[in-house]
Design an enzyme around this catalytic site. Structure first.
Site, PDB file in Angstrom:
ATOM      1  CG  ASP A 317      -2.209   0.846   0.914  1.00  0.00           C
ATOM      2  OD1 ASP A 317      -2.170   1.698   0.010  1.00  0.00           O
ATOM      3  OD2 ASP A 317      -3.231   0.683   1.622  1.00  0.00           O
ATOM      4  CD  GLU A 509      -6.596   5.866   2.570  1.00  0.00           C
ATOM      5  OE1 GLU A 509      -5.672   5.566   3.339  1.00  0.00           O
ATOM      6  OE2 GLU A 509      -6.427   6.021   1.342  1.00  0.00           O
TER       7      GLU A 509
HETATM    8  C1  BGC Z   1      -5.084   3.117   0.275  1.00  0.00           C
HETATM    9  C2  BGC Z   1      -5.343   2.074  -0.757  1.00  0.00           C
HETATM   10  C3  BGC Z   1      -5.229   2.661  -2.141  1.00  0.00           C
HETATM   11  C4  BGC Z   1      -3.889   3.322  -2.296  1.00  0.00           C
HETATM   12  C5  BGC Z   1      -3.684   3.945  -3.655  1.00  0.00           C
HETATM   13  C6  BGC Z   1      -3.815   3.877   0.002  1.00  0.00           C
HETATM   14  O1  BGC Z   1      -3.689   4.949   0.878  1.00  0.00           O
HETATM   15  O2  BGC Z   1      -5.007   2.505   1.544  1.00  0.00           O
HETATM   16  O3  BGC Z   1      -6.617   1.520  -0.560  1.00  0.00           O
HETATM   17  O4  BGC Z   1      -5.421   1.661  -3.098  1.00  0.00           O
HETATM   18  O5  BGC Z   1      -3.750   4.329  -1.327  1.00  0.00           O
HETATM   19  O6  BGC Z   1      -4.452   5.078  -3.815  1.00  0.00           O
HETATM   20  C1  BGC Z   2      -3.351   9.751  -2.236  1.00  0.00           C
HETATM   21  C2  BGC Z   2      -4.142   8.545  -1.875  1.00  0.00           C
HETATM   22  C3  BGC Z   2      -3.400   7.827  -0.848  1.00  0.00           C
HETATM   23  C4  BGC Z   2      -3.046   8.722   0.322  1.00  0.00           C
HETATM   24  C5  BGC Z   2      -2.271   8.025   1.367  1.00  0.00           C
HETATM   25  C6  BGC Z   2      -3.064  10.574  -1.024  1.00  0.00           C
HETATM   26  O1  BGC Z   2      -2.337  11.714  -1.352  1.00  0.00           O
HETATM   27  O2  BGC Z   2      -4.049  10.494  -3.169  1.00  0.00           O
HETATM   28  O3  BGC Z   2      -4.375   7.716  -2.958  1.00  0.00           O
HETATM   29  O4  BGC Z   2      -4.173   6.761  -0.411  1.00  0.00           O
HETATM   30  O5  BGC Z   2      -2.362   9.853  -0.099  1.00  0.00           O
HETATM   31  O6  BGC Z   2      -1.727   8.883   2.322  1.00  0.00           O
END
Ligand code: BGC
Ligand code: BGC
Length: 621
Positions: A317, A509
């Site tokens: 991730d 999230e």
């Molecule tokens: C998330 C994932 C996601 C990834 C890419 C992460 O922060 O936990 O679910 O696929 O970002 O965007």
């Molecule tokens: C991204 C997300 C990712 C997240 C994690 C964001 O800036 O756009 O896809 O999951 O950062 O911290």
């Protein structure tokens, strides 16, 4: 590349082709294949020079302008760079199309998974998976970071809505159907999409207060600030507030469960998705047994790849590898040795490449492990037919097409759950002289869509194309009915029926972690302003999870959980007027009070899983 090579022969199996190609790669090219970079951080020439394996768009990682055409041009441009590399190994581009191709303005946005769970309808999920795949491939993208098969135990978690439900069997059934839909009948076709089943494993079992992000950033840390700075100002202020009122408390935390529970509850959807052909799994930010999942050799290698024979590849991730140890080298060694195959770096890929190269050269990561990782990645690329068809031929006009919007509308109608219908107030008569509609969310596509929509967090407003609940109501009523709308619920007139739409602010999230799930003072005030103006009060909730409504519910005649229905909000109206029956059933327990969270099988819920009234049933009652 020379077409005499066996690996270019599509008659051979993907594994045979990968085995033939592997020895042609230098160590640098192998490590390149194990690298996934965020699209804004990439120097496109590095794709060619370093033989990079993958690029991704994170939430909101959009090209300018954000149109389907520029998405396709961007992705195909990267692909050309990959094909120009020494061996010409095609790229895999990945994106979070978690409820439709949801970063793309104009794409069809389906209900979030919590709503799809309430449909209990695998056939619908299969069709949604297919439609999503077609909109993705029209922009050149063959890899979807979905489905989440999380089984959320604590609905204070900001990712609750990404889960289909709390019943593991239902989660498996819907995930399998969705995986089949994404993949289509033949994975080698350019219309097939690779699913990423996530987040392995037990991401839904974490305990409140154990999120490492809170501990590290202590509310003012640079990481949280960086994430916040990406947000639009008004919404940003709200999100900043969220950080102070409990964000990042449970997301990415510790799953405090024994192995038997992990295997019985949280593992099966992965095994079922694998049986359906899923060839990619994303590892969870969370921890179990004193170790971050990304360093869990036992679960990643022994259990998943060994015991269950997972033959696809594991992706990390977002910047999760870096959470293992302050030293990047140690982090990379621990995770790659644990069984991680591709690293979502996502920013400083030169550093990652340097430390992994050094780790191999000094024997800290065995070459056999690198070869295994690269074989898996190449095998999947062959399985997807990428060497034969690296570019899309699906027309961009399929993005947001009428047929897909009709499917989304169907999903909206099957996902809404009617939880209270006192004296059969629903269905409403079409010839009501007047109908009051209140709440900003009644006329707002952004609220309907929630997080992971155009931007990572999502935001209120007309962020993309679609229709609102208010528009649907206006379309449904008879010519005689005056529909009076007030965002803040201030009406001079009274009416027989009032409709109030309350909503959670969009979030994604850990930004959606909330200590308290009771209605906010603003939501209560909105309802209280409308209540004295109407005989019958209909409340629609747009939310990523059940909220605590036990007390206020007594003053409502009708209560509908519409979840996060997506772009086709108008589709809710035909349910109100009886053109369509309510059929949605809860896939989550609806708690009576905060004391019943996390999920407590002993507590009597306000409504159990499976609950949901149907209008037909009510009429006959
Ligand atoms: C998330 C994932 C996601 C990834 C890419 C992460 O922060 O936990 O679910 O696929 O970002 O965007
Ligand atoms: C991204 C997300 C990712 C997240 C994690 C964001 O800036 O756009 O896809 O999951 O950062 O911290």
């Amino acid at each position: 590349m020379s077409s005499n090579n066996a690996y270019m022969n599509p008659a051979l199996s993907p594994a045979e082709r990968a085995a033939d190609l592997l020895p042609h790669l230098t160590l640098a090219e192998k490590i390149g294949q194990m690298t996934q970079v965020e699209k804004n951080s990439i120097d496109p020439n590095d794709i060619t020079q370093l033989s990079l394996g993958s690029i991704l768009s994170g939430g909101g990682g959009c090209p300018e302008p954000n149109t389907a055409v520029s998405w396709r041009d961007m992705v195909q441009g990267f692909q050309k760079k990959a094909l120009a590399s020494r061996l010409g190994i095609p790229l895999l581009y990945g994106v979070d199309a978690v409820h439709g191709h949801s970063n793309v303005v104009g794409a069809t946005i389906f209900p979030h998974n919590i709503g799809l769970g309430a449909t209990h309808n695998p056939d619908l999920l299969r069709r949604i998976g297919r439609a999503t795949a077609l909109e993705m491939v029209a922009t050149g993208i063959r890899w979807n970071f979905a489905p989440a098969v999380s089984i959320p135990q604590d609905i204070r978690w900001g990712r609750t809505y990404e889960g289909f439900g709390q019943d593991p069997k239902l989660v498996s059934e819907l995930a399998v159907a969705y995986v089949q839909g994404l993949q289509g009948d033949d994975l080698t076709l350019e219309t097939a999409v690779l699913p990423s089943v996530k987040h392995f494993v037990a991401d839904g079992a974490t305990v409140w207060g154990t999120s490492p992000r809170t501990a590290r950033s202590a509310l003012t840390g640079t990481e949280t600030d960086a994430a916040l700075s990406a947000l639009a100002s008004a919404h940003e202020a709200m999100m900043q507030q969220a950080v102070f009122s409990g964000a990042w408390q449970i997301d990415q935390g510790v799953a405090n469960i024994d192995e038997a529970t992990l295997r019985a509850v949280h593992l099966p959807p992965y095994l079922d998705a694998m049986a359906a052909g899923a060839l990619n799994i994303m590892v969870s930010f969370s921890s179990w047994g004193g170790l971050k999942m990304h360093a869990q050799k036992y679960l990643l290698t022994d259990v998943l790849k060994g015991e269950y024979g997972f033959s696809g590849f594991l992706v990390s991730d977002w910047e999760a590898v870096q959470q293992i140890d302050p030293d990047l080298g140690e982090s990379v060694i621990a995770t790659v040795n644990a069984g991680l195959d591709m690293v979502m770096v996502p920013y400083h890929y030169h550093d990652y490449i340097a430390v992994l190269t050094n780790a191999v050269e000094t024997g800290k990561v065995p070459l056999s492990r690198i070869d295994d990782a690269v074989s898996r990645i190449l095998m999947v690329k062959f399985a997807l037919g990428l060497f034969e068809r690296p570019f899309t031929e699906t027309p961009v006009s399929i993005v947001g097409c009428a047929q897909h919007r009709a499917l989304a509308a169907e999903a909206v109608q099957q996902s809404a759950v009617l939880l209270k219908n006192e004296q059969n107030v629903l269905p409403l008569r079409k010839e009501l002289p007047r109908l009051l509609v209140a709440g900003a969310a009644a006329d707002d596509i952004g609220y309907q869509c929630g997080g992971w929509t155009i931007s990572w967090m999502g935001s209120p407003g007309r962020t993309t194309d679609g229709s609102t609940i208010l528009e649907g109501v206006r379309d449904c009523v008879g010519a005689e009915t005056a529909v009076c709308y007030s965002a803040d619920g201030r009406f001079d007139e009274s009416a027989e029926v009032g409709l109030v739409v309350i909503a959670e602010e969009p979030y994604a999230e850990g930004m959606g972690d909330r200590a308290d799930l009771c209605l906010t003072a603003e939501q209560q005030a909105l309802i209280n302003r409308v209540r004295p103006q109407v005989d019958k009060l209909v409340v629609i909730l747009l939310s990523g999870r059940p909220l605590i409504v036990t007390e206020p519910l007594a003053n409502w005649d009708v209560f509908i959980a519409a979840w996060l229905p997506g772009s086709e909000g108008a589709a809710l109206a035909p349910l109100l007027f009886g053109e369509q029956p309510f059929t949605g059933k809860l896939s989550f327990f609806w708690p009576r009070s905060m004391a019943d969270i996390p999920l407590n099988q002993e507590a009597e819920p306000l409504w159990p899983i499976g609950y949901g009234l149907t209008t037909a049933e009510v009429q006959n009652a």
